[in-house]
Write a protein that holds these residues in place. Structure first.
Motif, PDB file in Angstrom:
ATOM      1  N   ARG A 263       5.140   4.231  -1.039  1.00 12.34           N
ATOM      2  CA  ARG A 263       4.812   2.655  -1.476  1.00 12.34           C
ATOM      3  C   ARG A 263       5.345   1.643  -0.896  1.00 12.34           C
ATOM      4  O   ARG A 263       6.771   1.594  -0.698  1.00 12.34           O
ATOM      5  N   ILE A 264       5.110   0.962  -0.049  1.00  8.80           N
ATOM      6  CA  ILE A 264       6.008   0.175   0.519  1.00  8.80           C
ATOM      7  C   ILE A 264       4.917  -1.387   0.561  1.00  8.80           C
ATOM      8  O   ILE A 264       3.477  -1.591   0.198  1.00  8.80           O
ATOM      9  N   LYS A 265       5.840  -2.627   1.417  1.00 11.92           N
ATOM     10  CA  LYS A 265       5.505  -3.863   1.493  1.00 11.92           C
ATOM     11  C   LYS A 265       5.720  -4.635   2.749  1.00 11.92           C
ATOM     12  O   LYS A 265       6.593  -4.397   3.195  1.00 11.92           O
ATOM     13  N   PHE A 266       4.894  -5.401   3.474  1.00 12.58           N
ATOM     14  CA  PHE A 266       5.516  -5.820   4.322  1.00 12.58           C
ATOM     15  C   PHE A 266       4.750  -7.205   5.031  1.00 12.58           C
ATOM     16  O   PHE A 266       3.210  -7.119   4.563  1.00 12.58           O
TER      17      PHE A 266
ATOM     18  N   GLU B 194       9.686  -3.086   3.585  1.00 10.21           N
ATOM     19  CA  GLU B 194      10.457  -3.054   2.125  1.00 10.21           C
ATOM     20  C   GLU B 194       9.710  -1.498   1.226  1.00 10.21           C
ATOM     21  O   GLU B 194       8.637  -2.085   1.305  1.00 10.21           O
ATOM     22  N   VAL B 195      10.510  -0.465   1.122  1.00 10.33           N
ATOM     23  CA  VAL B 195       9.565  -0.068   0.717  1.00 10.33           C
ATOM     24  C   VAL B 195      10.140  -0.016  -0.853  1.00 10.33           C
ATOM     25  O   VAL B 195      11.436  -0.916  -1.496  1.00 10.33           O
ATOM     26  N   LEU B 196       8.913   0.091  -1.798  1.00  4.77           N
ATOM     27  CA  LEU B 196       9.335   0.020  -3.623  1.00  4.77           C
ATOM     28  C   LEU B 196       9.340   0.706  -4.324  1.00  4.77           C
ATOM     29  O   LEU B 196       8.917   1.796  -3.722  1.00  4.77           O
TER      30      LEU B 196
ATOM     31  N   GLY C  51       1.035  -1.067  -0.667  1.00  2.00           N
ATOM     32  CA  GLY C  51      -0.124   0.310  -0.186  1.00  2.00           C
ATOM     33  C   GLY C  51       0.629   1.465  -0.038  1.00  2.00           C
ATOM     34  O   GLY C  51       2.347   1.111   0.104  1.00  2.00           O
ATOM     35  N   THR C  52       0.561   2.320   0.428  1.00  2.00           N
ATOM     36  CA  THR C  52       0.591   3.964  -0.237  1.00  2.00           C
ATOM     37  C   THR C  52       0.612   4.740   1.495  1.00  2.00           C
ATOM     38  O   THR C  52      -0.215   4.166   1.799  1.00  2.00           O
ATOM     39  N   VAL C  53       1.625   5.232   1.524  1.00  2.00           N
ATOM     40  CA  VAL C  53       1.569   5.702   3.326  1.00  2.00           C
ATOM     41  C   VAL C  53       0.531   7.694   3.196  1.00  2.00           C
ATOM     42  O   VAL C  53       1.517   7.566   2.090  1.00  2.00           O
ATOM     43  N   VAL C  54      -0.326   7.144   3.938  1.00  4.15           N
ATOM     44  CA  VAL C  54      -1.095   8.409   3.769  1.00  4.15           C
ATOM     45  C   VAL C  54      -0.889   9.041   4.755  1.00  4.15           C
ATOM     46  O   VAL C  54      -1.438  10.277   4.260  1.00  4.15           O
ATOM     47  N   ARG C  55       0.058   9.275   5.741  1.00  2.10           N
ATOM     48  CA  ARG C  55      -0.259  10.406   7.017  1.00  2.10           C
ATOM     49  C   ARG C  55       1.267   9.334   7.733  1.00  2.10           C
ATOM     50  O   ARG C  55       1.021   8.441   8.423  1.00  2.10           O
ATOM     51  N   SER C  56       2.273   9.921   7.680  1.00  2.00           N
ATOM     52  CA  SER C  56       3.470  10.079   7.915  1.00  2.00           C
ATOM     53  C   SER C  56       3.876  10.666   9.890  1.00  2.00           C
ATOM     54  O   SER C  56       4.158  11.601   9.045  1.00  2.00           O
ATOM     55  N   GLY C  57       3.812  10.301  10.618  1.00  2.00           N
ATOM     56  CA  GLY C  57       3.782  10.881  11.981  1.00  2.00           C
ATOM     57  C   GLY C  57       4.981  11.129  12.519  1.00  2.00           C
ATOM     58  O   GLY C  57       6.194  10.249  11.631  1.00  2.00           O
ATOM     59  N   ALA C  58       4.720  11.714  13.651  1.00  2.00           N
ATOM     60  CA  ALA C  58       7.272  12.388  13.687  1.00  2.00           C
ATOM     61  C   ALA C  58       7.136  11.064  14.827  1.00  2.00           C
ATOM     62  O   ALA C  58       6.732  10.177  14.810  1.00  2.00           O
TER      63      ALA C  58
END
Length: 941
Positions: free
Chosen positions: A204-207, A246-248, A125-132
């Motif tokens: 975009r990440i996979k885990f 894993e960062v795609l 999926g895709t990161v749509v919110r990245s917290g500190a």
């Protein structure tokens, strides 16, 4: 046509508190005609409430809506009053229809819940919110409540965690790839270790991960975290190390959100740069170089430490990852928590500063309003963009638009328009605390506070302008003119006494600076302070009810705190804005505004800390009863219409009514006697907590829940989750309990007593009952809490008896010669045998086979038994079941716990003994009512 006063002053029509213009035309209009949009908002709210309280077919609602619109259109040509009434009926029908449509649309949302059953899946999926990234110290990293310093290395106590929301695209299930468009909240552990970069928006990440549904406690009054996340589109949670992600290649998301995320992080970085290089240490080093003392303290006052920066981030843009829990608690206790969340106050102050600046430039009223609205939207995008921020920006824009056209009833109709826009988009917002408190606070300011200030201190504050300008007298009320005349006479005498020669040179009627600083300036400060105190008092009274309902607090220091910190907040925001702008140009330009920023922030934090740590700072209260809510609502309506009359005595009678309503909330409540013995197993997950209410109304809480072993491992609860504050206390408050007569701890494991310090502080019991208790940091916290509230610690051993509220308590374990070991053991459990007439109950904590054998030797026949140790194989011995012969049993256990409790063998054993067994993981809180005749009734909320 304007009246003489407004014409003389050169201004346009003056708006009254209700928004009407001072003139005969406005005076002839009824309240409904002056404020139609506000009434439409109230009608829409009533429709939402009706739709939730009772179901109506959509066709009937559409028919009612069409008939109401047609009738309103026709009657608009006949009589305006009838048209308004029918239009309100249409708004009510529209509220019902909108709510029903919203309810039906919820079922179409995709969910990850079917995958949250402990199996490992592959997600992309895709990161749509990245917290500190935040640093987390885990005091439960080793053992059950042990001090981590004994045997845990630093990396076991300290973790770096980043919370991200992932828009899941596919789920790989045993080689079968499925599309599940849903949001997943992931806690990325050690996000800043090993050189790995934190996850950014659009990555975009996979885990591989095991999903969990957010933990929920099925107790009345307890906050539903699962529903809260579901409303944000998040249907599951996961936790995994950064090196397993894993960062795609490529990126996702939208360009707008990407640049918004970059701008927010840039502002955060510059906020953190406002502090000195070494933070607080730099101040200490400089202070040491200065020799300590006053110079060192002054230096620290104008420098921002890392804790100060964390507080500043929370107050300015809603980033609370670095906010210290002690600061959060102090703001809550002083009724100033609204300063820690970006809300209407931040937007209002920001808009006022920008509007003032734009009016100084050649943009005109329309240009200044448009630019203010644009900057307000930009500021909102830099924050966490929660619902309160969106509502505040919307209402600010509507108010700016209404101000431009000078519409009748601009203020109240602006509130109504904002409320309607929010509720049409999301009807469920009506039940959110933030919407209710924002709407109620603004309404109270406009309908109660503003008219009262205008008729008391406000008019005298205006009278302090241009004191020696007699022409200005003609624009003021008679009593203010008389006050100005007296003031000039007194000032003349002061001038003649203090500076006779200067006064003679100036001539009569010419102000002298000595008189101005001795008389005028202090009076201006007095009237300004009086206005702030009136506003703080009214807001405290009006907010007392929602604060009691949602936070179970009545703050006694809110008036003093807000009278100091709100003006400082009004100074802090423009200082931060100036400091941030300077930081983008040069670090040297930042030094001076950053120093003033530190002064204002320290003024706020020191005031909050001083008042928040006072013993009298707050009173914890139970849920207000129906009569109390009705009394508070009636008092507010009366104050509204009393202040609208603009007569001082009526206005102050309305304020007195508000004060009485707020005082009613603080009266302690206690459940009435109902001549049965109640035993309730509270759902605290994989832990224990029992509420006992005797026939005479005495209350005893046995255990208070808590995490099992490592904090946060009991079903995915957050690491700072306090079972006593967030689960047990809300349930007790929902039962109308403000005080406990006694609390008891069965034994020293964290899942039984981690929440007890909070419970003791909140309910101030008279006694603490204990058995064999091993020494531990957690138990020392319990003892400190008991000492703080004056609770007497009572040691019980086998053979002790006690009459308590009409019930006989007999202690069956631990043994009288039992000695506490270095570690707490299950067989240390305090076993209580309760008698009430022919009824009895056995409550034995986590007793295992050895302790159960000693208990069985007493032959404790009982209708009700709490199953020991959550249904583990180590307990519920057949010999104990034979000795007790219970009819009912209850198991306190967490859903999908990692121990496999309750064990199948134990359930089969209970079934073979014909025991009707209930479980908190499936039933939630379970209540048993034991009558003196031996009857047992069961109730599940």
């Amino acid at each position: 046509m304007h009246n003489s006063n407004s014409s003389a002053s050169g201004n346009g029509p003056v708006l009254d508190s209700g928004g009407g213009a001072n003139g005969s035309a406005a005076g002839d209009l009824s309240f409904a005609q002056r404020n139609p949009v506000l009434l439409a908002a109230f009608a829409f709210m009533a429709g939402v409430l009706l739709a939730w309280s009772d179901w109506r077919p959509g066709g009937w609602i559409l028919l009612l809506l069409a008939a109401a619109i047609a009738a309103a259109t026709y009657l608009c040509w006949r009589t305006r009053r009838s048209a308004i009434a029918i239009a309100l009926l249409a708004a009510l029908a529209l509220g019902m229809l909108d709510t029903q449509l919203e309810r039906e649309s919820r079922g179409s949302q995709a969910s990850l819940a079917p995958y949250a059953h402990g199996l490992l899946y592959t997600f992309s999926g895709t990161v749509v919110r990245s917290g500190a990234v935040r640093r987390s110290e885990d005091p439960y990293a080793r053992g059950k409540g042990e001090d981590p310093g004994r045997d845990a290395p630093n990396d076991a106590r300290e973790r770096y965690i980043q919370s991200v929301d992932v828009a899941v695209e596919t789920v790989d299930r045993f080689g079968e790839v499925r599309a599940v468009p849903s949001l997943l909240r992931v806690s990325v552990i050690d996000a800043a270790r090993g050189g790995a970069r934190p996850l950014e928006y659009g990555a975009r990440i996979k885990f591989d991960a095991q999903l969990h549904e957010p933990q929920v406690f099925h107790d009345p009054g307890v906050w539903d975290r699962r529903q809260w996340l579901f409303d944000q589109g998040i249907t599951a949670t996961a936790s995994l190390p950064r090196d397993r992600i894993e960062v795609l290649p490529g990126s996702g998301g939208t360009a707008f959100e990407y640049w918004r995320d970059r701008a927010r992080k840039s502002v955060l970085a510059h906020l953190r740069g406002l502090g000195t290089v070494q933070g607080a240490a730099a101040g200490e080093d400089a202070g040491a170089a200065m020799g300590g003392g006053a110079a060192a303290k002054a230096y620290r006052w104008i420098n921002l430490s890392s804790a100060d920066v964390g507080l500043l981030e929370a107050m300015m843009i809603g980033e609370r990852t670095e906010l210290e829990s002690s600061d959060r608690l102090d703001f809550q206790r002083t009724g100033s928590f609204h300063l820690l969340v970006v809300s209407g106050m931040n937007i209002a102050i920001f808009a006022v500063v920008i509007f003032w600046a734009m009016r100084k430039l050649p943009f005109g009223e329309v240009g200044a309003s448009a630019l203010t609205a644009l900057f307000a939207v930009g500021y909102a995008l830099l924050t966490d963009l929660g619902a309160p921020v969106e509502r505040a920006v919307l209402m600010a824009i509507i108010f700016l638009m209404a101000r431009l056209v000078y519409r009748t009833g601009a203020s109240l109709n602006a509130i109504g328009t904002g409320a309607l826009c929010v509720l049409v988009w999301k009807p469920d917002a009506l039940f959110e605390a933030s919407f209710q408190m924002t709407f109620l606070s603004v309404l109270a300011i406009l309908t109660v506070a503003s008219p009262l200030i205008e008729s008391s201190s406000g008019k005298y504050a205006r009278g302090m302008r241009q004191v020696w300008n007699r022409g200005f007298d003609f624009t003021l009320p008679r009593e203010v003119v008389q006050f100005r005349i007296d003031l000039r006479m007194v000032a003349g005498r002061v001038e003649r006494m203090l500076a006779p020669r200067a006064n003679a040179r100036r001539g009569a009627g010419t102000p002298h600076r000595v008189a101005r600083w001795i008389i005028v300036v202090p009076l201006r400060g007095f009237f300004a302070a009086a206005s702030v105190l009136i506003l703080s008092f009214i807001m405290q009274c009006v907010m007392a009810l929602p604060t009691a309902i949602y936070f179970h607090r009545v703050t006694t220091t809110a008036i003093a705190a807000n009278s100091v910190v709100v003006p400082l907040m009004e100074a802090l925001m423009p200082l931060v804005m100036l400091s941030l702008l300077a930081s983008y140009v040069s670090a040297w330009l930042t030094m001076l505004p950053a120093a003033f920023t530190a002064l204002a922030l320290h003024g706020i934090s020191k005031t909050i800390s001083l008042l928040g740590n006072a013993r009298f700072a707050e009173v914890r209260v139970a849920d207000p009863g129906g009569w109390t809510i009705a009394a508070c609502a009636t008092a507010f309506v009366y104050a509204w219409f009393a202040c609208e009359r603009k007569v001082v005595r009526w206005a102050f009678s309305g304020v007195a009514a508000l004060g009485i309503g707020a005082a009613l909330i603080a009266i302690p409540r206690h459940p009435p006697p109902r001549h049965t013995l109640e035993v309730t197993a509270i759902d605290v997950g994989q832990g224990d907590s029992l509420l006992v209410i005797t026939p005479e109304g005495k209350t005893l809480l046995i255990d208070s829940g808590g995490p099992v072993g490592s904090r946060g491992e009991s079903g995915g609860a957050p690491s700072d989750f306090d079972y006593g504050e967030q689960v047990v206390s809300p349930y007790l408050w929902s039962r109308g309990i403000s005080r406990l007569d006694a609390v008891a701890i069965s034994h020293g494991h964290s899942d039984h007593m981690e929440g007890m310090p909070a419970v003791i502080h909140n309910f101030q019991p008279r006694e603490l009952w204990v058995g064999v208790m091993a020494d531990s940091p957690l138990y020392r916290q319990v003892q400190a809490a008991s000492n703080a509230v004056g609770a007497r610690v009572v040691d019980y051993r086998e053979g002790d008896r006690r009459a308590f509220g009409g019930v006989d308590f007999e202690v069956l374990a631990p043994a009288r010669d039992a000695v506490a070991g270095a570690q707490a053991k299950n067989d240390d459990s305090l076993s209580l045998y309760l008698h009430y007439g022919a009824a009895a109950a056995l409550l034995s904590g986590d007793a295992e086979h050895y302790a159960e054998g000693r208990i069985a030797a007493h032959h404790p026949r009982a209708q009700l038994m709490k199953v020991d140790h959550h249904g583990s194989l180590t307990s519920t011995d057949p010999g104990l079941l034979a000795a007790v012969a219970p009819e009912f049993a209850v198991i306190s256990v967490g859903a999908q716990n990692r121990f496999g409790h309750p064990r199948r063998e134990v359930l089969e054993r209970l079934g073979a003994a014909h025991v009707r067994t209930m479980r908190t993981d499936t039933m939630g809180a379970v209540t048993y009512l034991l009558g003196a005749d031996g009857s047992v009734k069961m109730a599940v909320p």
